[in-house]
Design a protein around this motif. Structure first.
Motif, PDB file in Angstrom:
ATOM      1  N   THR A   1       0.174   2.907   4.828  1.00  0.00           N
ATOM      2  CA  THR A   1       0.501   3.066   6.267  1.00  0.00           C
ATOM      3  C   THR A   1       2.047   3.196   6.522  1.00  0.00           C
ATOM      4  O   THR A   1       2.681   2.768   5.694  1.00  0.00           O
ATOM      5  CB  THR A   1      -0.056   1.725   6.851  1.00  0.00           C
ATOM      6  OG1 THR A   1       0.737   0.597   6.593  1.00  0.00           O
ATOM      7  CG2 THR A   1      -1.525   1.385   6.684  1.00  0.00           C
ATOM      8  N   PRO A   7     -11.295  -5.059   7.836  1.00  0.00           N
ATOM      9  CA  PRO A   7      -9.750  -4.744   7.672  1.00  0.00           C
ATOM     10  C   PRO A   7      -8.846  -5.170   6.518  1.00  0.00           C
ATOM     11  O   PRO A   7      -7.957  -4.541   6.404  1.00  0.00           O
ATOM     12  CB  PRO A   7      -9.254  -5.806   8.885  1.00  0.00           C
ATOM     13  CG  PRO A   7     -10.599  -5.936   9.608  1.00  0.00           C
ATOM     14  CD  PRO A   7     -11.890  -5.818   8.621  1.00  0.00           C
ATOM     15  N   GLY A  56      -4.108   3.154  10.499  1.00  0.00           N
ATOM     16  CA  GLY A  56      -4.196   1.712   9.910  1.00  0.00           C
ATOM     17  C   GLY A  56      -2.762   1.127  10.039  1.00  0.00           C
ATOM     18  O   GLY A  56      -2.212   0.665   9.123  1.00  0.00           O
ATOM     19  N   GLN A  57      -2.400   1.009  11.382  1.00  0.00           N
ATOM     20  CA  GLN A  57      -1.154  -0.082  11.498  1.00  0.00           C
ATOM     21  C   GLN A  57      -1.167  -1.289  11.284  1.00  0.00           C
ATOM     22  O   GLN A  57      -2.408  -1.815  11.231  1.00  0.00           O
ATOM     23  CB  GLN A  57      -0.568   0.312  12.917  1.00  0.00           C
ATOM     24  CG  GLN A  57      -0.217   1.933  13.108  1.00  0.00           C
ATOM     25  CD  GLN A  57       0.676   2.233  12.164  1.00  0.00           C
ATOM     26  OE1 GLN A  57       1.678   1.797  11.781  1.00  0.00           O
ATOM     27  NE2 GLN A  57       0.352   3.194  11.616  1.00  0.00           N
ATOM     28  N   ALA A  92      -9.802   0.475   3.379  1.00  0.00           N
ATOM     29  CA  ALA A  92      -9.630   0.731   4.862  1.00  0.00           C
ATOM     30  C   ALA A  92      -8.411   1.314   5.269  1.00  0.00           C
ATOM     31  O   ALA A  92      -8.129   1.764   6.553  1.00  0.00           O
ATOM     32  CB  ALA A  92      -9.769  -0.799   5.428  1.00  0.00           C
ATOM     33  N   LYS A  93      -7.256   1.423   4.340  1.00  0.00           N
ATOM     34  CA  LYS A  93      -6.018   1.865   4.690  1.00  0.00           C
ATOM     35  C   LYS A  93      -5.922   3.024   3.908  1.00  0.00           C
ATOM     36  O   LYS A  93      -6.553   3.199   2.737  1.00  0.00           O
ATOM     37  CB  LYS A  93      -5.230   0.877   4.225  1.00  0.00           C
ATOM     38  CG  LYS A  93      -5.211  -0.508   5.002  1.00  0.00           C
ATOM     39  CD  LYS A  93      -3.685  -1.266   4.794  1.00  0.00           C
ATOM     40  CE  LYS A  93      -3.603  -2.612   5.846  1.00  0.00           C
ATOM     41  NZ  LYS A  93      -4.461  -3.764   5.010  1.00  0.00           N
ATOM     42  N   GLN A 146     -11.510   2.802   8.746  1.00  0.00           N
ATOM     43  CA  GLN A 146     -11.126   1.449   9.314  1.00  0.00           C
ATOM     44  C   GLN A 146     -12.392   0.969   9.739  1.00  0.00           C
ATOM     45  O   GLN A 146     -12.546  -0.061   9.944  1.00  0.00           O
ATOM     46  CB  GLN A 146     -10.248   2.023  10.423  1.00  0.00           C
ATOM     47  CG  GLN A 146      -8.775   1.901  10.031  1.00  0.00           C
ATOM     48  CD  GLN A 146      -7.949   1.693  11.047  1.00  0.00           C
ATOM     49  OE1 GLN A 146      -8.309   1.331  12.277  1.00  0.00           O
ATOM     50  NE2 GLN A 146      -6.758   2.760  11.152  1.00  0.00           N
ATOM     51  N   GLU A 149      -9.240   9.009   8.586  1.00  0.00           N
ATOM     52  CA  GLU A 149      -8.673   7.453   8.515  1.00  0.00           C
ATOM     53  C   GLU A 149      -9.417   6.415   9.631  1.00  0.00           C
ATOM     54  O   GLU A 149      -9.625   5.363   9.135  1.00  0.00           O
ATOM     55  CB  GLU A 149      -7.149   7.538   8.713  1.00  0.00           C
ATOM     56  CG  GLU A 149      -6.347   8.435   7.826  1.00  0.00           C
ATOM     57  CD  GLU A 149      -6.435   7.739   6.350  1.00  0.00           C
ATOM     58  OE1 GLU A 149      -6.957   6.793   6.041  1.00  0.00           O
ATOM     59  OE2 GLU A 149      -6.193   8.604   5.322  1.00  0.00           O
ATOM     60  N   GLU A 161       0.737  -1.103   0.174  1.00  0.00           N
ATOM     61  CA  GLU A 161       0.106   0.013  -0.056  1.00  0.00           C
ATOM     62  C   GLU A 161       0.950   1.424   0.108  1.00  0.00           C
ATOM     63  O   GLU A 161       1.726   1.270   0.821  1.00  0.00           O
ATOM     64  CB  GLU A 161      -0.890   0.041   1.271  1.00  0.00           C
ATOM     65  CG  GLU A 161      -2.121  -1.060   1.000  1.00  0.00           C
ATOM     66  CD  GLU A 161      -1.699  -2.349   1.630  1.00  0.00           C
ATOM     67  OE1 GLU A 161      -0.354  -2.479   2.236  1.00  0.00           O
ATOM     68  OE2 GLU A 161      -2.066  -3.593   1.444  1.00  0.00           O
TER      69      GLU A 161
END
Lengths: 458, 429
Positions: A181, A170, A457-458, A175-176, A165, A161, A63
């Motif tokens: 990220t 996920p 978004g870790q 979602a990211k 999420q 962000e 990503e």
């Protein structure tokens, strides 16, 4: 001067006709598409080179690769370093930038028309044969990491962000963050960027839009000269991204200690851009939260003074993007503000909009249409959207009639189909200690509290 | 490329500029009042801006919330903004709707006060407090635009205090203040009106005379504050601000001659040399070569009274300490003040300024706002047509002279934002 009665409101004269700028499109033998809209008002040209290589094309685990690759396209080609390229372009008074959004990568040029041949040649060299140098890659990756670090303190970025999420599953790409990220950006390698460019940048998935002081024939000749010899095939993998959504209600609080305001997002995943309900939804949104005189703004700002402004919007993407209602409200009214937002959302799908609301929204969207297209950049951007989403050739010619044709019944129907109270997610970036109990008391599903670092978004 | 310009002054002092073209069926109406936060009285910081909000709350002939609605129903866009020494209000509408835009501006200039209520004031006061929270208090580095003027202008100077205002002063604003401010400043002789775009000149003039002609001028024009300041700081100044930010930011301001002066044009070109786009010196040095900054820029505030500010700012890259960032910015300014600029740097800057100028002519509202600006500050809207040639006359030696005279260390004020907590340890990529 005879005094006139100022209580008499003026009535409009007959409207003057407006047509969206005429444009022509051709496809070169190598598959590259050209769209040209001559505008001879000023000696200025905007060029957009759009490649079907947006962030949705990021491979899983990489990503951010689309954005970084696009940024690097203007950081050197052939014997030009990034610094030399910037110098060369700017000595012409031109601006050349590149980047990627969800749906495409784009190189943008705005130049005086006298410099167009030289400037578009630099654009073409970067697009087709970028150096993708190690040092600039390292630098831009570090800057992206700095940007992510910075976002930990930015309530609006955090809210956006965190919202992505909680509305997407996920594994969904949406979602990211589109730029990746911290984890994914850190892991990117130059080889991955080179592979992405080799796979995805190809004339068969590229459209060059030219708007401004250029003729159709002249524009085609120029683009043919600088990009006619570019070769490439259709990228192997063009499947739809994972856009799996979450369907529960819930409240997500992102902790910002002592924040004087809560940055709110309330919404869920909306339809994709090509939904047949597009026009009813545009009007629905204008009335709900798109206009200054919308229900959300009149309620939260002009009636309650909870906020400087409340808005709503569909984030139109090729695949199903977010719909959200947004406001930054003073902390102590966070739950009350959410309650008002939820009420307005319920109301718009429960009963038809009034005739007055509908006529206001329609006459606004109809009337501002010419005002939206005063600049070469704005016209180019509209033609880019047409290309990216595959809108019909007469889309802008029929836009105003499409707006005018929408009925209150169609809006209600579209609201029932596309607005989902049972899926509404609430995000509040704010002082968790003081707002969480009130937000819990709303009874709007599970309440979770996270730290900023986890909202990115870790 | 000359913008067509016709001007007239009504008997009541309203100065009007007409700029006709028929590229698209739209017209921009733009009204500047020569009043801003500099004209607030003691204890009323933020009032000029709060007052601007009140101008959207209806008038004797317009209901609350109706102002926005009427323009949007006409298919137009609108807004207003408050600055240190001016406030503007503007609409862009389809050309057949020119009358409603002019009428709305005239009715609020002519008869605002009967419509004002305590409730409207209380609501807008709270809206503005939320605007302050949104743009200043809850925004990383958001306090910079009140801290920088406070640092760089003496406490008695009209530019010193906060434009958005303190919560305390906003709380104290009364309807009486609104009435006094309106009567003092919102009169035709303190305003300029510009109409740009697709209109019939005879019809537009007739509308202007009809709607604005009967509004009385101010019988006793107010006195204006004294904007004079010493030409330079004479000593380095510095303030460190701990904020909820992750990356340090250095903002360095130099006091320079006011906008419109010869030195100011050199400053404006210097800002482009130092901070405009990726080929600029700061980007090349701080972002590309040293990699101490993730971003850097330079600009002038464009103040026309007393003195202007020339500002350089840079935001640190990850893992760069505030001291290192600050030192790097000052090193660049030292080099600039010592060596000046090259011909190539000037050529790049002037080419970019020219393209930006041409681009800015595309929007009718942007043309109208620029015409209002020149009419308000310099008494001559037609100056806009001289700008390209004025910039082209700026030479490398003038910019070098500017750098040597105004960018020395004794004329710099540094605002340094530092993270409240130690920056998270990031591995250098």
């Amino acid at each position: 001067m005879t005094a006139i009665d100022m209580s008499v409101r003026p009535t409009p004269g007959a409207p003057r006709a407006y047509t969206f700028p005429a444009f022509e499109s051709v496809t070169l033998p190598n598959g590259l598409r050209i769209v040209i809209a001559p505008q001879r008002k000023l000696p200025l040209v905007t060029v957009l080179a759009l490649v079907d290589a947006g962030s949705v094309a990021d491979p899983v685990g990489q990503e951010g690769v689309a954005q970084l690759t696009a940024s690097l396209v203007t950081e050197g080609t052939g014997d030009l370093t990034g610094a030399a390229l910037a110098e060369l372009v700017e000595l012409m008074g031109s601006s050349l930038d590149s980047g990627a959004d969800w749906d495409s990568s784009v190189v943008k040029l705005t130049t005086l028309s006298s410099r167009l041949p030289e400037a578009i040649s630099v654009l073409a060299r970067g697009l087709t044969d970028p150096s993708l140098p190690e040092d600039e890659f390292q630098r831009l990756r570090t800057e992206r990491l700095a940007d992510l670090l910075q976002q930990r303190s930015e309530p609006r970025s955090l809210a956006d962000e965190a919202f992505a999420q909680v509305i997407y599953a996920p594994g969904a790409r949406y979602a990211k963050p589109d730029g990746g990220t911290e984890q994914s950006v850190r892991a990117l390698t130059l080889d991955q960027l080179r592979a992405f460019h080799a796979d995805r940048y190809s004339p068969v998935v590229t459209t060059v839009v030219l708007v401004g002081d250029v003729s159709v024939d002249g524009g085609i000749a120029l683009v043919t000269k600088v990009l006619g010899d570019w070769t490439g095939t259709r990228p192997s993998d063009s499947s739809a991204p994972d856009t799996t959504l979450l369907t529960a209600r819930g409240v997500r609080i992102v902790r910002k200690i002592d924040a004087p305001q809560s940055e709110l997002r309330v919404g869920h995943v909306g339809p994709r851009r090509l939904t047949p309900d597009y026009f009813p939804l545009v009007l629905c949104n204008a009335i709900l939260g798109g206009l200054f005189s919308s229900r959300l703004n009149l309620n939260l700002r002009e009636e309650h003074a909870y906020t400087y402004g409340a808005h709503s919007g569909f984030d139109w993407r090729r695949w199903a993007g977010p719909f959200s209602m947004d406001a930054a409200v003073q902390s102590d009214v966070s739950a009350k503000a959410v309650r008002e937002i939820l009420n307005e959302f319920e109301k718009i799908r429960a009963e038809p909009v009034t005739a007055s609301e509908l006529s206001l929204a329609k006459s606004y969207l109809d009337g501002v249409f010419p005002i939206r297209f005063e600049s070469t950049r704005a016209i180019a951007s509209a033609l880019a959207s047409q290309s990216i989403f595959g809108l019909p050739a007469d889309y802008y010619d029929t836009y105003r009639a499409s707006i005018r044709a929408v009925t209150a019944e169609q809006i209600l129907k579209a609201s029932e189909v596309h607005l989902h109270p049972d899926r509404l997610q609430v995000v509040a970036v704010g002082d968790a200690d003081s707002i969480s109990s009130d937000l819990s008391a709303l009874g709007h599903g599970l309440v979770t509290v996270v730290d900023p670092i986890d909202a990115l978004g870790q | 490329m000359q913008i067509p310009i016709e001007t007239e002054t009504l008997a009541n002092g309203l100065r009007v500029t007409y700029s006709e073209d028929h590229v698209a069926p739209l017209v921009a109406v733009n009204l500047w009042y020569h009043v801003g936060s500099a004209n607030e009285r003691e204890g009323r910081t933020g009032f000029a801006h709060l007052f601007e909000h009140m101008l959207f709350q209806g008038s004797a002939n317009v209901e609350a919330n109706e102002h926005f609605e009427l323009v949007q129903r006409a298919g137009g866009t609108l807004n207003g903004s408050t600055w240190l020494d001016r406030t503007n209000y503007y609409e862009t509408v389809p050309s057949n709707q020119l009358a409603i835009a002019l009428w709305l501006e005239a009715v609020r200039m002519g008869c605002l006060l009967p419509a004002l209520t305590q409730q409207k004031l209380d609501t807008q006061r709270d809206v503005v407090k939320n605007e302050r929270r949104w743009s200043v208090d809850n925004q990383p580095y958001g306090t910079w635009w009140e801290k920088l003027p406070a640092l760089t202008f003496p406490s008695t100077h009209p530019y010193h205090h906060s434009l958005i205002g303190s919560m305390e002063h906003l709380s104290e604003a009364s309807l009486q203040d609104v009435a006094e401010f309106f009567t003092t400043w919102y009169t035709p002789d303190n305003a300029v009106l510009t109409i740009a775009g697709d209109f019939d000149p005879a019809e537009a003039r007739a509308l202007v005379h009809q709607y604005f002609g009967a509004i009385p001028r101010n019988a006793s024009p107010p006195s204006r504050p004294d904007f004079a300041v010493p030409p330079r700081f004479e000593r380095p100044m510095r303030e460190v601000v701990e904020d909820d930010v992750q990356l340090p930011r250095a903002i360095v301001a130099m006091r320079i001659p006011p906008s419109g002066s010869d030195a100011w044009y050199a400053a404006s070109v210097a800002a482009a040399v130092l901070g405009m786009r990726k080929g600029s010196r700061l980007y090349r040095r701080l972002v590309r070569e040293l990699q101490v900054a993730a971003d850097a820029g330079a600009y002038t505030f464009d103040l026309t009274k007393g003195a202007d500010l020339f500002v350089v700012d840079a935001t640190a890259n990850a893992n760069v300490t505030p001291d290192r960032l600050e030192q790097a910015v000052h090193d660049e300014l030292d080099a600039f003040a010592l060596d000046g600029v090259t011909d190539a740097e000037i050529a790049r800057a002037l080419a970019l300024i020219e393209t930006d100028f041409v681009s800015s002519l595309q929007s009718a509202q942007e043309r109208a706002d620029t015409l209002s600006k020149f009419a308000t500050y310099f008494g001559d809207a037609a100056l806009v047509n001289e700008q390209p040639a004025r910039y082209q006359r700026v030479t490398a030696s003038e910019v070098t002279a500017f750098a040597k005279e105004w960018c020395t260390s004794d004329n710099r004020a540094t605002l340094l934002y530092v993270p409240q907590q130690p920056v998270a340890q990031e591995e250098a990529a």
